[in-house]
Design an enzyme around this catalytic site. Structure first.
Site, PDB file in Angstrom:
ATOM      1  N   GLY A 133      17.443-103.876  49.649  1.00  0.00           N
ATOM      2  CA  GLY A 133      19.067-104.456  50.168  1.00  0.00           C
ATOM      3  C   GLY A 133      19.919-105.069  51.097  1.00  0.00           C
ATOM      4  N   PRO A 134      21.070-106.148  51.594  1.00  0.00           N
ATOM      5  CA  PRO A 134      21.783-105.110  52.522  1.00  0.00           C
ATOM      6  C   PRO A 134      23.100-104.470  52.208  1.00  0.00           C
ATOM      7  CG  PRO A 134      22.787-107.475  50.700  1.00  0.00           C
ATOM      8  CD  PRO A 134      21.242-106.727  50.248  1.00  0.00           C
ATOM      9  N   GLY A 135      23.451-104.112  52.854  1.00  0.00           N
ATOM     10  CA  GLY A 135      24.594-103.369  53.022  1.00  0.00           C
ATOM     11  C   GLY A 135      24.574-102.134  53.691  1.00  0.00           C
ATOM     12  N   CYS A 167      13.847 -98.380  51.569  1.00  0.00           N
ATOM     13  CA  CYS A 167      14.938 -99.206  52.477  1.00  0.00           C
ATOM     14  C   CYS A 167      16.856 -98.120  52.288  1.00  0.00           C
ATOM     15  CB  CYS A 167      14.788-100.265  53.436  1.00  0.00           C
ATOM     16  SG  CYS A 167      15.802-101.196  54.419  1.00  0.00           S
ATOM     17  N   LEU A 168      17.176 -99.327  51.220  1.00  0.00           N
ATOM     18  CA  LEU A 168      18.736 -98.838  51.268  1.00  0.00           C
ATOM     19  C   LEU A 168      18.450 -97.635  50.051  1.00  0.00           C
ATOM     20  CD1 LEU A 168      21.615 -99.335  51.372  1.00  0.00           C
ATOM     21  CD2 LEU A 168      21.078-101.307  49.130  1.00  0.00           C
ATOM     22  N   GLN A 171      18.071 -94.657  52.192  1.00  0.00           N
ATOM     23  CA  GLN A 171      19.086 -94.238  52.133  1.00  0.00           C
ATOM     24  C   GLN A 171      20.163 -94.079  51.757  1.00  0.00           C
ATOM     25  OE1 GLN A 171      20.818 -97.728  54.286  1.00  0.00           O
ATOM     26  NE2 GLN A 171      18.707 -97.915  56.356  1.00  0.00           N
ATOM     27  N   SER A 228      18.992-101.224  60.268  1.00  0.00           N
ATOM     28  CA  SER A 228      20.330-100.932  61.079  1.00  0.00           C
ATOM     29  C   SER A 228      20.384 -99.770  61.046  1.00  0.00           C
ATOM     30  CB  SER A 228      21.270-101.972  61.157  1.00  0.00           C
ATOM     31  OG  SER A 228      21.948-102.176  60.629  1.00  0.00           O
ATOM     32  N   LEU A 229      20.920 -98.987  59.275  1.00  0.00           N
ATOM     33  CA  LEU A 229      20.815 -97.456  59.816  1.00  0.00           C
ATOM     34  C   LEU A 229      19.714 -97.071  59.120  1.00  0.00           C
ATOM     35  CD1 LEU A 229      23.416 -98.591  57.128  1.00  0.00           C
ATOM     36  CD2 LEU A 229      23.956 -98.440  59.735  1.00  0.00           C
ATOM     37  N   HIS A 251       9.455-101.127  54.654  1.00  0.00           N
ATOM     38  CA  HIS A 251       9.365-102.067  53.320  1.00  0.00           C
ATOM     39  C   HIS A 251       7.162-102.440  53.459  1.00  0.00           C
ATOM     40  CE1 HIS A 251      13.515-104.068  53.284  1.00  0.00           C
ATOM     41  NE2 HIS A 251      13.567-103.528  53.984  1.00  0.00           N
ATOM     42  N   GLU A 272       6.598-103.786  50.749  1.00  0.00           N
ATOM     43  CA  GLU A 272       6.102-105.102  50.739  1.00  0.00           C
ATOM     44  C   GLU A 272       5.426-105.820  51.773  1.00  0.00           C
ATOM     45  OE1 GLU A 272      10.088-105.226  51.513  1.00  0.00           O
ATOM     46  OE2 GLU A 272       9.539-103.994  50.669  1.00  0.00           O
TER      47      GLU A 272
END
Length: 754
Positions: A62-64, A93-94, A97, A142-143, A184, A186
């Site tokens: 997800g974003p953020g 991903c997120l 993190q 990006s993180l 990712h 998927e």
């Protein structure tokens, strides 16, 4: 706790790849049942009692940022469940993190952002990588996290970047059943590090649960979130419709010498007073051109986002019809159902049905995004006519199909066939575009290009959003405005039709269009098909996103074009992000049967080479005839607005763009096309286009020359996909280049300046 039909809870952080992950789960975990919940849908207190019904949790991307509660929601609480509630979790991903920072890892920004880029993933072949060989995987981040030496988190895989050094790509918790990957799995371009890793997770999760979780009897009535696959039915109105037998009347003639423009003028294209619709395959690989033979009482439907009604016009009469519990998509579907033609032998893709456009803003309610302070209501967001009589020209066989949905309309069909045959033998020619003095701009005209410094500033703001992890790609656009005083000597002859002829000559495109649907006139030379869907039975949906264009010229051979496009990491990354987004949209509407049949192929068009991918999907075998008829319509709705015009993730990208751009896009970057009564449809992205607004229908009364109130106001949208690899100056040049193809129809030629 091995179950015959394991339940997987998939936590969606408002990403545009979630349904791809659901499809991967279905492939990797046999017979699994997937429940999708948003990360802010339930608190941990509300969710905890339901966890006993699930075999595992998958935390999607997800974003953020994982340290922002608004971005991560309930996910951070899942890592700290009590022993009696704990269950296996796989993060992406997120998700990785979040797992990392909850147990001591440090969150950092990458020096070089990796969005839509493929990396070699190094691993030791243990845990979730057992039996997984060399792995190349797609990254959208990006993180990243760094793991301290004294930590409950263990590294399982990494990438070795030239710019970033060693970057963690997979982790596990030392003693809790938590695993996660940064890449990712998927994505369409991730190999065995996708389904193989998730399959291994399921093996590890099953083993852990068998030894530590109490057996739980499955409750067949249990429900939480949204089941996937899930195709929401288009709700029918409460008013029953009488059964009817519908048919198509048709005849075929062959007049290869008769130009399409002459046929259009026979049906009123040159008369500014009349409504007119043309879907024009003006260049290869387009084949069929569709002309609506509109009647004075042709049904004309308009709708503005936010209204609870549609406006229905027939002749001089206009009424408002309440949507009641429906949205505009449901209202249109209800109108179409009783007019469905189940069988007809004509090979043409269109027999009759809705023709028109949907604005970009139609997608806001679908994404649950509010319009921000709409100050004026000019162009309708939905603007369609129901075409009962039509002519379809097969540009390949040169056959002309004359069609009608009106019963006993053979006399009209015969008359048109005779008239067109007579017209083909006439020495007269269609109205060619008037002299340049008429189509060119007068000294009192104005052209307002986007301000270059402002546009570049917006690009830099977009880049900052990408670096912060808010989006992977942002399709930034701006509009050029042209004001032209009316020339009283032109009377009611349509200069927009003449401009369209100039446009199709200077920039021929396979998905061109000319619509005159009050209060909007649209002319388009779009190169990009958004969505096509075939007729039942066994309908197929196809999307063909374009990201990457090289104009033909001396020395630009296929080999050169392939090197510039398919050989460019930036162009491939742009295309890959949209391909994965479209797969998500199709998986959401169709379920598992989605395939990428072409990835980043270079296709030759009349004036350009383009980087094109093809994604196709079909319904499940159990779909009913009515579900198949509605299928393409449901896919169109669920895929809106076009991902190639938003970026990814779609919802967050649209929200960001709403604040970066100066106003609504309106008609630009929506779609135009048709939905046929046979169940097929073809919709193109509204790019390389311009549109104007008139607050009153045209009349034969000459307008006063050069008054402020007597002007044509045209808008032309253009832009480009901003990625972490974008150069602001190059993005400005690309935007201006896209403008030029349309500006030529106004007598404006490059070079341009802001």
């Amino acid at each position: 706790m091995a179950l015959n039909a394991p339940r997987i809870l998939l936590v969606d952080s408002y990403d545009s790849f979630t349904h791809n992950l659901a499809a991967l789960c279905r492939r990797s975990i046999p017979n699994c049942q997937i429940h999708i919940v948003k990360n802010d849908e339930l608190s941990i207190q509300q969710l905890r009692p339901h966890l006993k019904h699930f075999s595992a949790v998958v935390v999607g991307p997800g974003p953020g940022s994982p340290d922002n509660p608004a971005d991560i929601g309930v996910v951070c609480d899942l890592w700290h469940l009590d022993d009696e509630d704990i269950l296996p979790i796989f993060g992406v991903c997120l998700g990785l993190q979040s797992l990392g920072i909850e147990f001591g890892a440090e969150l950092k920004r990458l020096h070089a952002v990796k969005h839509g880029q493929i990396s070699q993933i190094h691993h030791a072949g243990t845990e979730i990588f057992k039996g997984v060989g060399d792995t190349r995987a797609v990254r959208y981040h990006s993180l990243h996290v760094t793991i301290p030496s004294a930590s409950e988190i263990q590294q399982l895989a990494w990438a070795q970047d030239e710019e970033n050094g060693r970057v963690v790509m997979a982790i596990k918790h030392s003693f809790k059943p938590f695993w996660a990957v940064q890449y990712h799995p998927e994505s369409v371009c991730t190999d065995d590090g996708g389904w193989g890793v998730l399959r291994n997770f399921w093996t590890l999760a099953t083993s852990w649960s068998e030894s530590r979780r109490s057996p739980n009897t499955p409750d067949p009535e249990f429900h939480l979130g949204t089941l996937w696959p899930h195709i929401p039915p288009t709700r029918e109105s409460s008013t029953p419709s009488e059964p009817r037998t519908n048919s198509v009347l048709t005849t075929k003639i062959q007049l290869p010498q008769l130009p399409l423009t002459q046929i259009c003028e026979y049906f009123g294209a040159a008369d500014e007073e009349s409504k007119f619709v043309l879907l024009d395959s003006a260049a290869n690989p387009g084949r069929f051109s569709i002309i609506g033979a509109l009647l004075p009482n042709t049904l004309h439907v308009t709708h503005y986002v936010g209204d609870t009604f549609v406006s229905v016009s027939q002749g001089e009469s206009t009424t408002s019809e309440s949507l009641d519990t429906l949205d505009v998509w449901g209202w249109l579907a209800n109108y179409m159902r009783p007019r469905h033609v189940h069988q007809h032998e004509s090979p043409t893709p269109f027999w009759g049905g809705f023709v028109g456009y949907f604005s970009y803003e139609v997608g806001y309610p679908i994404l649950q995004i509010p319009l921000q302070g709409r100050k004026q209501r000019k162009h309708p967001d939905v603007n369609l006519v129901f075409v009962e009589r039509s002519v379809v020209v097969d540009n390949e066989t040169k056959e002309i199909h004359i069609q009608s949905l009106i019963p006993n309309d053979e006399e009209w069909i015969g008359k048109v066939a005779r008239d067109l045959t007579r017209l083909s033998r006439s020495p007269s020619s269609p109205t060619s575009p008037r002299s340049s003095s008429v189509l060119s701009l007068s000294p009192l005209s104005s052209v307002r290009l986007p301000d270059k410094q402002r546009y570049i500033s917006r690009i830099k703001q977009a880049l900052e959003h990408l670096y912060a992890g808010d989006s992977y790609e942002l399709c930034l656009t701006a509009q050029t405005r042209i004001s032209i005083p009316y020339n009283s000597s032109i009377s009611n002859t349509s200069t927009s039709w003449e401009r369209y002829q100039s446009l199709r000559k200077s920039n021929p495109a396979p998905h061109s269009a000319y619509f005159r649907l009050h209060p909007t006139t649209l002319m388009s030379s779009s190169p990009e098909r958004f969505l096509s869907f075939s007729r039942p039975p066994n309908p197929m949906c196809q999307l063909r996103p374009i990201k990457g264009t090289v104009r033909k010229g001396p020395g630009i051979t296929r080999a050169v074009a392939e090197e510039l496009l398919a050989g460019s990491p930036k162009e491939v990354a742009e295309n890959l992000m949209i391909v994965d987004l479209i797969r998500h949209d199709l998986h959401g509407a169709l379920g598992e049967n989605v395939n990428v049949t072409k990835f980043c192929g270079v296709e030759e068009y009349e004036t350009v080479w383009q980087l094109v991918s093809v994604i196709e999907g079909t319904p499940g075998a159990s779909a009913s005839r009515q579900e198949e008829f509605d299928l393409g319509w449901n896919v169109l709705k669920s895929s809106f607005p076009p991902g190639s015009m938003t970026g990814a993730p779609k919802k967050r990208s649209v929200e960001i763009l709403q604040n970066l751009e100066d106003g609504e896009r309106e008609v630009y970057s929506g779609v135009f096309g048709y939905w046929c009564v046979g169940g097929s449809g073809d919709w193109s992205v509204t790019i390389r286009s311009c549109f104007k607004y008139e607050d009153a229908p045209a009349t034969k009364t000459p307008r006063p020359p050069y008054e402020d109130t007597a002007t044509e106001e045209w808008a032309i949208g253009a832009g480009g996909a901003i990625t972490a690899l974008s150069d602001p100056e190059a993005e400005w040049d690309e935007m201006v280049l896209k403008l030029q193809s349309v500006l030529r129809s106004f007598g404006i030629t490059p070079p341009l300046s802001s």
